[in-house]
Design a protein around this motif. Structure first.
Motif, PDB file in Angstrom:
ATOM      1  N   LYS A 214      30.785  58.995  22.544  1.00 40.15           N
ATOM      2  CA  LYS A 214      31.295  59.854  23.612  1.00 40.15           C
ATOM      3  C   LYS A 214      32.681  60.406  23.286  1.00 40.15           C
ATOM      4  N   ALA A 215      33.500  59.584  22.677  1.00 40.36           N
ATOM      5  CA  ALA A 215      34.873  59.999  22.396  1.00 40.36           C
ATOM      6  C   ALA A 215      34.989  60.905  21.188  1.00 40.36           C
ATOM      7  N   HIS A 216      34.206  60.628  20.156  1.00 41.15           N
ATOM      8  CA  HIS A 216      34.383  61.340  18.889  1.00 41.15           C
ATOM      9  C   HIS A 216      33.106  61.972  18.336  1.00 41.15           C
ATOM     10  N   GLY A 217      32.004  61.858  19.054  1.00 44.49           N
ATOM     11  CA  GLY A 217      30.781  62.504  18.608  1.00 44.49           C
ATOM     12  C   GLY A 217      30.088  61.827  17.446  1.00 44.49           C
ATOM     13  N   ILE A 218      30.387  60.549  17.206  1.00 50.05           N
ATOM     14  CA  ILE A 218      29.735  59.819  16.114  1.00 50.05           C
ATOM     15  C   ILE A 218      28.453  59.188  16.653  1.00 50.05           C
ATOM     16  N   ASP A 219      27.321  59.629  16.159  1.00 48.53           N
ATOM     17  CA  ASP A 219      26.027  59.139  16.636  1.00 48.53           C
ATOM     18  C   ASP A 219      26.011  57.617  16.658  1.00 48.53           C
ATOM     19  N   LYS A 220      25.760  57.039  17.831  1.00 49.56           N
ATOM     20  CA  LYS A 220      25.822  55.582  17.963  1.00 49.56           C
ATOM     21  C   LYS A 220      24.748  54.863  17.166  1.00 49.56           C
ATOM     22  N   HIS A 221      23.703  55.593  16.786  1.00 55.42           N
ATOM     23  CA  HIS A 221      22.624  54.985  16.017  1.00 55.42           C
ATOM     24  C   HIS A 221      22.796  55.183  14.507  1.00 55.42           C
ATOM     25  N   ASP A 222      23.789  55.942  14.117  1.00 54.04           N
ATOM     26  CA  ASP A 222      23.995  56.262  12.700  1.00 54.04           C
ATOM     27  C   ASP A 222      24.634  55.074  11.991  1.00 54.04           C
ATOM     28  N   THR A 223      23.946  54.538  11.010  1.00 54.49           N
ATOM     29  CA  THR A 223      24.468  53.387  10.254  1.00 54.49           C
ATOM     30  C   THR A 223      24.858  53.766   8.823  1.00 54.49           C
ATOM     31  N   LYS A 224      24.874  55.047   8.554  1.00 53.62           N
ATOM     32  CA  LYS A 224      25.259  55.486   7.213  1.00 53.62           C
ATOM     33  C   LYS A 224      26.739  55.197   6.959  1.00 53.62           C
ATOM     34  N   VAL A 225      27.100  55.158   5.683  1.00 49.10           N
ATOM     35  CA  VAL A 225      28.465  54.835   5.281  1.00 49.10           C
ATOM     36  C   VAL A 225      29.467  55.782   5.924  1.00 49.10           C
ATOM     37  N   ALA A 226      29.146  57.087   5.947  1.00 47.91           N
ATOM     38  CA  ALA A 226      30.072  58.069   6.501  1.00 47.91           C
ATOM     39  C   ALA A 226      30.370  57.792   7.968  1.00 47.91           C
ATOM     40  N   ALA A 227      29.347  57.419   8.735  1.00 42.54           N
ATOM     41  CA  ALA A 227      29.540  57.130  10.156  1.00 42.54           C
ATOM     42  C   ALA A 227      30.365  55.861  10.341  1.00 42.54           C
ATOM     43  N   GLU A 228      30.121  54.841   9.522  1.00 45.12           N
ATOM     44  CA  GLU A 228      30.892  53.607   9.621  1.00 45.12           C
ATOM     45  C   GLU A 228      32.361  53.858   9.283  1.00 45.12           C
ATOM     46  N   ARG A 229      32.597  54.697   8.290  1.00 46.57           N
ATOM     47  CA  ARG A 229      33.970  55.051   7.933  1.00 46.57           C
ATOM     48  C   ARG A 229      34.627  55.832   9.077  1.00 46.57           C
ATOM     49  N   ASP A 230      33.870  56.731   9.707  1.00 42.99           N
ATOM     50  CA  ASP A 230      34.406  57.490  10.844  1.00 42.99           C
ATOM     51  C   ASP A 230      34.847  56.550  11.962  1.00 42.99           C
ATOM     52  N   ARG A 231      33.997  55.580  12.302  1.00 43.12           N
ATOM     53  CA  ARG A 231      34.326  54.643  13.376  1.00 43.12           C
ATOM     54  C   ARG A 231      35.576  53.842  13.026  1.00 43.12           C
ATOM     55  N   TYR A 232      35.653  53.446  11.786  1.00 43.80           N
ATOM     56  CA  TYR A 232      36.812  52.680  11.338  1.00 43.80           C
ATOM     57  C   TYR A 232      38.082  53.521  11.453  1.00 43.80           C
ATOM     58  N   ASP A 233      38.007  54.750  10.979  1.00 45.50           N
ATOM     59  CA  ASP A 233      39.181  55.627  10.989  1.00 45.50           C
ATOM     60  C   ASP A 233      39.619  55.984  12.409  1.00 45.50           C
ATOM     61  N   LYS A 234      38.656  56.223  13.305  1.00 46.81           N
ATOM     62  CA  LYS A 234      38.985  56.631  14.670  1.00 46.81           C
ATOM     63  C   LYS A 234      39.614  55.505  15.478  1.00 46.81           C
ATOM     64  N   THR A 235      39.433  54.279  15.049  1.00 49.07           N
ATOM     65  CA  THR A 235      40.027  53.147  15.763  1.00 49.07           C
ATOM     66  C   THR A 235      41.250  52.580  15.039  1.00 49.07           C
ATOM     67  N   ALA A 236      41.674  53.236  13.986  1.00 46.89           N
ATOM     68  CA  ALA A 236      42.808  52.737  13.200  1.00 46.89           C
ATOM     69  C   ALA A 236      44.075  52.644  14.045  1.00 46.89           C
ATOM     70  N   SER A 237      44.226  53.560  15.014  1.00 46.27           N
ATOM     71  CA  SER A 237      45.440  53.566  15.834  1.00 46.27           C
ATOM     72  C   SER A 237      45.506  52.370  16.783  1.00 46.27           C
ATOM     73  N   TRP A 238      44.393  51.646  16.957  1.00 43.51           N
ATOM     74  CA  TRP A 238      44.406  50.468  17.828  1.00 43.51           C
ATOM     75  C   TRP A 238      45.085  49.272  17.169  1.00 43.51           C
TER      76      TRP A 238
END
Length: 262
Positions: A214-238
Motif C-alpha cells: 500500500k505504501a510503496h506499490g511492492i506486490d505483497k506476493h512478490d518473492t523475487k530478489v528485486a522485491a525483497e531488496r525494495d522492501r529492505y530499502d524502503k524500511t531502511a529509515s526505520w
C-alpha cells in the motif's frame, strides 16, 4: 484489557510517488538487485533491548508513510516482553498455530491446546500429552504443525540447549532452532522482537508485506530478489528501531494479541 482482539482496518498510508515505479522496475535494474543477507535484517548486540525510552525515540523518527500509525500508537500496547516461564517456547508455538489464521480462530485453538496438556504449556507437558495433541490435530497441514510443536518441545527440554538471551540476533537466526521444520526466518525474527531486540525487520511477514504494498506499490506476493531488496530499502529509515515499524503495523491491523499459552 479483556483479552479480546478487535480487527481494525489498517490506516491507508499516503501513496508514494514512486509506487508505480516499484511495480514496474526496469529489467536491467531488477537484474542488478541483490538480496539482503540474513544478517542485514537484524542488528545490534545481544544486550540491546527495546525499552520504553527507545520506543518513544523510534516514534519520533518516523517516515511519512508511518505517520497515520504513529498518530494512533499506544506506547503501553506496543511494549513487548516474554512470559517469565518458557517464554521463547510459548512465542514460537503461538507463531506456529497463528500462521494463516485469524486472531479469534487462533485464540480458540490455542486455548484448546493448552487445556489438552493440563493448563500449563511447557515442553515436558507437551511431550507427555503428544497422543492427545496429535488426536486433536490429526493429519494434513495441522499434523505438520504439531510435528513442529513437538520438535520445539524436544529442543527446549534439552539440557544442552543454548541460553537464547545471551545470543546475538544473528546467532539466534543460525542456531539449532533454524533447523526445525516449520521454524523459518520469519518465526525467529518474530521471536527476536518479542525478546525486545530493537532493530529487526520481520521480512516475510504477511502484514508487513501488505503495508509495503500500500505504501510503496511492492506486490505483497512478490518473492523475487528485486522485491525483497525494495522492501529492505524502503524500511531502511526505520533503523535502528525497525522492530517498532513491525509492532505498529501489527497493532494497527490486528491489535496486540495476548499470548494465550502463557
Amino acid at each position: 484489557h479483556n483479552g479480546k482482539t478487535k480487527t481494525r482496518r489498517l490506516p491507508m498510508p499516503p501513496r508514494s510517488m514512486d509506487a508505480s515505479a516499484s511495480r514496474k522496475r526496469p529489467r536491467d535494474e531488477a537484474a542488478k538487485a541483490k538480496k539482503p543477507a540474513m544478517h542485514e535484517y537484524v542488528g545490534g548486540p545481544g544486550e540491546a533491548l527495546l525499552t520504553e525510552e527507545a520506543l518513544r525515540s523510534a516514534l519520533a523518527e518516523h517516515d511519512d508513510h508511518m505517520k497515520p500509525l504513529v498518530a494512533e500508537a499506544d506506547i503501553d500496547r506496543l511494549s513487548v516482553s516474554l512470559p517469565p516461564q518458557h517464554g521463547h517456547f510459548i512465542v514460537l508455538c503461538e507463531f506456529v498455530v497463528r500462521r494463516q489464521k485469524s486472531v479469534q480462530a487462533a485464540n480458540t485453538q490455542l486455548g484448546k491446546l493448552k487445556a489438552l496438556v493440563g493448563g500449563t504449556w511447557c515442553p515436558d507437558a507437551v511431550i507427555e500429552h503428544e497422543e492427545a495433541l496429535r488426536g486433536y490435530y490429526q493429519c494434513g497441514e495441522s499434523g505438520k504443525r504439531i510435528d513442529t510443536i513437538l520438535a520445539l518441545a524436544a529442543f527446549f527440554s534439552s539440557a544442552s540447549r543454548p541460553d537464547l538471551a545471551t545470543l546475538s540476533d544473528c546467532q539466534l537466526l543460525e542456531s539449532e532452532l533454524a533447523k526445525i521444520k516449520g521454524i523459518g526466518p520469519v518465526a525467529l525474527r518474530t521471536l527476536l522482537v518479542h525478546m525486545g531486540r530493537p532493530n529487526v525487520l520481520v521480512a516475510g511477514d504477511a502484514l508487513l508485506n501488505g503495508w509495503l504494498e500500500k505504501a510503496h506499490g511492492i506486490d505483497k506476493h512478490d518473492t523475487k530478489v528485486a522485491a525483497e531488496r525494495d522492501r529492505y530499502d524502503k524500511t531502511a529509515s526505520w533503523a535502528p528501531f525497525r522492530s517498532v515499524g513491525y509492532l505498529l503495523i501489527n497493532a494497527a491491523k490486528e491489535g496486540t494479541a495476548d499470548l494465550v499459552l502463557a
